[in-house]
Design a protein around this motif. Structure first.
Motif, PDB file in Angstrom:
ATOM      1  N   LYS A 187       0.829  -1.194   0.000  1.00 12.66           N
ATOM      2  CA  LYS A 187       0.000   0.000   0.000  1.00 12.66           C
ATOM      3  C   LYS A 187       0.876   1.260   0.000  1.00 12.66           C
ATOM      4  CE  LYS A 187      -3.841  -2.362   0.407  1.00 12.66           C
ATOM      5  NZ  LYS A 187      -4.811  -2.435  -0.724  1.00 12.66           N
ATOM      6  N   GLU A 188       0.468   2.239  -0.789  1.00 13.88           N
ATOM      7  CA  GLU A 188       1.241   3.487  -0.861  1.00 13.88           C
ATOM      8  C   GLU A 188       1.219   4.221   0.468  1.00 13.88           C
ATOM      9  OE1 GLU A 188       1.708   7.409  -3.778  1.00 13.88           O
ATOM     10  OE2 GLU A 188       0.002   6.041  -4.024  1.00 13.88           O
ATOM     11  N   ALA A 189       0.174   3.964   1.273  1.00 12.42           N
ATOM     12  CA  ALA A 189       0.075   4.624   2.581  1.00 12.42           C
ATOM     13  C   ALA A 189       1.218   4.223   3.501  1.00 12.42           C
ATOM     14  CB  ALA A 189      -1.267   4.277   3.229  1.00 12.42           C
ATOM     15  N   LYS A 213       7.241   4.006   3.964  1.00 17.79           N
ATOM     16  CA  LYS A 213       8.586   3.435   4.051  1.00 17.79           C
ATOM     17  C   LYS A 213       8.681   2.125   3.276  1.00 17.79           C
ATOM     18  CE  LYS A 213      12.187   2.308   7.427  1.00 17.79           C
ATOM     19  NZ  LYS A 213      12.528   2.250   8.877  1.00 17.79           N
ATOM     20  N   ALA A 214       7.722   1.231   3.477  1.00 15.60           N
ATOM     21  CA  ALA A 214       7.742  -0.066   2.778  1.00 15.60           C
ATOM     22  C   ALA A 214       7.538   0.114   1.281  1.00 15.60           C
ATOM     23  CB  ALA A 214       6.658  -0.967   3.359  1.00 15.60           C
ATOM     24  N   HIS A 215       6.650   1.060   0.938  1.00 17.92           N
ATOM     25  CA  HIS A 215       6.363   1.293  -0.478  1.00 17.92           C
ATOM     26  C   HIS A 215       7.604   1.826  -1.205  1.00 17.92           C
ATOM     27  CE1 HIS A 215       4.681   3.384  -4.023  1.00 17.92           C
ATOM     28  NE2 HIS A 215       3.774   2.402  -4.008  1.00 17.92           N
ATOM     29  N   ALA A 225       0.287   1.133  -9.028  1.00 12.39           N
ATOM     30  CA  ALA A 225       0.888   0.793  -7.733  1.00 12.39           C
ATOM     31  C   ALA A 225       2.032   1.735  -7.375  1.00 12.39           C
ATOM     32  CB  ALA A 225       1.400  -0.647  -7.760  1.00 12.39           C
ATOM     33  N   GLU A 226       2.736   2.233  -8.378  1.00 13.21           N
ATOM     34  CA  GLU A 226       3.832   3.181  -8.111  1.00 13.21           C
ATOM     35  C   GLU A 226       3.311   4.446  -7.461  1.00 13.21           C
ATOM     36  OE1 GLU A 226       7.444   3.300 -11.012  1.00 13.21           O
ATOM     37  OE2 GLU A 226       5.657   3.009 -12.246  1.00 13.21           O
ATOM     38  N   GLY A 227       2.134   4.903  -7.887  1.00 14.21           N
ATOM     39  CA  GLY A 227       1.567   6.119  -7.331  1.00 14.21           C
ATOM     40  C   GLY A 227       2.442   7.326  -7.613  1.00 14.21           C
ATOM     41  N   LYS A 228       2.454   8.257  -6.691  1.00 18.86           N
ATOM     42  CA  LYS A 228       3.249   9.471  -6.865  1.00 18.86           C
ATOM     43  C   LYS A 228       4.747   9.171  -6.815  1.00 18.86           C
ATOM     44  CE  LYS A 228      -0.272  12.419  -4.717  1.00 18.86           C
ATOM     45  NZ  LYS A 228      -0.568  13.349  -3.591  1.00 18.86           N
TER      46      LYS A 228
END
Length: 604
Positions: A312-314, A317-319, A358-361
């Protein structure tokens, strides 16, 4: 007696002897010396005799110029010889010969001077001039060896790197003692280049030096030494160095491990690739071609792709960690052409939209772009799929597909698939900015395919790179120039301009006039002039002369270096106008063009 004026005569005679006696008649510099010689002749008759001899040269023609110039040269040398001293005191000692010996090459004096200047001075344009000079083969020449070795210490690292990688290796093993004279294992960037050079020309002989450097060398030199290790027995040492705090030391160690055919090296790389987290530390090690390491690399890429999809982008750190890991793995697939890599890329291609979401911003299509770039390099099958989906791409992706088409398709196919993007940019009523962005991407691909941006340094008669540019232009569909001329894509017109294209000639002349009317003139004026000469515009000579006069009035004499390169490509009928121009210009500016005019005059 004062011999300053004779020294000037000597310099001019030497210049004319190099250029050829056919350019001596009417020489304006030699003509200026007649008056001071005649005045000196009132006190010393020998000066009067020199003045008469100079007049004969100036008033000669092509049939008599050689004899007149030889007479003048003999007279001036005889006078200067009697006024000086030769020899030296002390005992003579034999000079030690290094290597097999090098003989001077038959390189034009103008090229020799420009190359030596580029090697020993600072300022812009030196790198391009050296790159261009390589096509005219001035190396290896003993007269350029000293300047080339000194260039290793230059502050402009790109020039130093070019000299180390491309220029000095041409001299071979013979230069080893000379390079070693200045080598300091505790030195800086210049000494790091010396070590790399020594390893290129004498890898066996450099082995002991590398081990000395590893003991107590400076960090810069030690990094080079580490990267050159290729013996499997060095694997334990390299593993140790791969854990160093300094990033450059780690990169050098992993680069060496990737190049060693060793199961121990492969095993260690596999362990590091499988570690959790990002892979920046082992980036160089991912380039390994060891089959076991490649298999793991591809498996980890699949896992990293899925991990990013599941993260999850939220969870910032993991993202970010998942994204960085995937990007690094995709970068490591660069230039791999094996079947397993092909299979992976074909798997990932349909999932681009999902991974971009999934990459998001954080990503902005980074992973998708990497997949497309790897597909353009991998195989015919991956390129065909890449090209087929061109209509779905944004500008950067479109450029990748266009380059793949140039690599794999025909000139007609490239035009038929991609010309519509240039048309759309001029006719679109909505999404105009997007259409223009795609047109610029295609335009840049065409320009890059034909030649590099520094093409105005080329010698149009002799340059291998210019000949390569001609071959690349011939591979382009002729309809591109028609389209570019019609819609005003001048960047494409510059690189594809060809003889006999009237609309192209009109567009180029109009563009030149427009640029010369501006308050300031950008260096891209040279793009216009090169295209005018290359396309054999019927008024090429007049347009060059107009440009020279304009830039001279503006005080932008630095244009002269590039403009002079176009002159030897003109028709000989331009000589009277060019010679008249030399008399108009200030002497320091005329210097830019004298040799070019002489080259045109002597051209067969």
């Amino acid at each position: 007696m004062s011999i300053a004026v004779l020294a000037q005569v000597y310099d001019e005679v030497r210049r004319l002897s190099i250029a050829g006696s056919s350019v001596a008649p009417g020489d304006f510099r030699l003509k200026k010396l007649i008056t001071p010689l005649e005045k000196s002749g009132e006190k010393a008759p020998v000066f009067k005799k020199v003045a008469e001899s100079v007049s004969k040269v100036v008033e000669s023609n092509e049939a008599t110029s050689a004899e007149a110039l030889l007479d003048l040269s003999t007279l001036v040398n005889a006078i200067l010889y009697t006024q000086g001293e030769v020899g030296t005191e002390g005992e003579l000692e034999p000079v030690e010969q290094i290597g097999a010996g090098l003989l001077p090459k038959r390189t034009p004096a103008s090229l020799m001077k420009s190359v030596a200047t580029a090697l020993t001075t600072s300022g812009s344009g030196r790198l391009e001039l050296l790159q261009e000079s390589l096509s005219q083969d001035p190396f290896p020449d003993p007269r350029l060896l000293g300047p080339a070795i000194d260039a290793l210490d230059g502050s402009y690292h790109e020039v130093g790197d070019l000299v180390e990688r491309t220029i000095l290796p041409q001299y071979g093993k013979a230069i080893v003692p000379i390079v070693l004279e200045k080598f300091d294992r505790k030195g800086g960037a210049g000494d790091a280049r010396r070590l790399s050079l020594l390893h290129q020309v004498d890898p066996d002989g450099t082995e002991s030096i590398i081990h000395e450097v590893l003991e107590d060398g400076s960090s810069e030199v030690k990094i080079v030494a580490i990267s050159k290790l290729r013996d499997p027995k060095n694997v334990p040492f390299l593993i140790e160095q791969s854990k160093a705090k300094a990033a450059k030391v780690r990169d050098a160690a992993f680069s060496a491990l990737a190049g060693i055919e060793s199961s121990d090296a492969a095993k260690y790389l596999i362990e590091r690739i499988r570690e959790k987290g990002h892979l920046r530390a082992v980036r160089e090690g991912l380039k390994s071609r060891h089959p076991d390491a490649v298999t793991v690399l591809l498996d980890e890429t699949r896992k990293a792709w899925q991990t990013l999809l599941d993260t999850k982008e939220a969870d910032k750190k993991a993202h970010e960690a998942a994204h960085t890991r995937l990007v690094t793995l995709l970068e490591a697939l660069e230039k791999r052409t094996d079947k397993e890599t092909e299979k992976l890329l074909l798997e990932l291609f349909p999932q681009r939209a999902a991974i971009t979401k999934a990459e998001g911003k954080n990503g902005t299509k980074t992973c998708s772009d990497h997949v497309l770039a790897r597909m353009s390099e991998c195989s015919n099958k991956t390129r065909e799929l890449l090209i087929a989906e061109h209509a779905t791409y944004e500008d950067y992706e479109l450029a990748i597909a266009a380059e793949a088409t140039l690599k794999q398709g025909t000139p007609a196919q490239f035009y038929e698939v991609f010309h519509i993007y240039l048309v759309n940019a001029k006719t679109a009523k909505s999404k105009k900015r997007e259409a223009q962005s795609k047109a610029e991407a295609i335009s840049q691909v065409i320009c890059n395919q034909v030649q590099s941006i520094y093409h105005y340094w080329y010698n149009l008669n002799n340059s291998e790179r210019e000949q390569e540019a001609i071959r690349n232009r011939e591979k382009m569909d002729p309809r591109w120039l028609d389209l570019a001329t019609k819609h005003g894509y001048m960047e494409i017109v510059y690189v594809l301009a060809r003889p006999g294209h009237k609309e192209c000639h009109k567009a180029l002349e109009s563009e030149l006039k427009s640029r010369l009317k501006k308050k300031t003139v950008a260096y891209h004026l040279m793009d216009v002039m090169l295209a005018i000469v290359r396309s054999e515009h019927p008024d090429s000579a007049d347009l060059i002369i107009e440009t020279i006069r304009d830039t001279s009035k503006r005080g932008t004499a630095y244009f002269g270096y590039a403009l002079a390169r176009f002159i030897p490509a003109l028709d000989k009928s331009a000589l009277p106008k060019l010679e008249a121009l030399l008399g108009e210009l200030p002497e320091n500016e005329a210097d830019h063009y004298v040799e070019a005019v002489a080259e045109l005059k002597n051209r067969r």
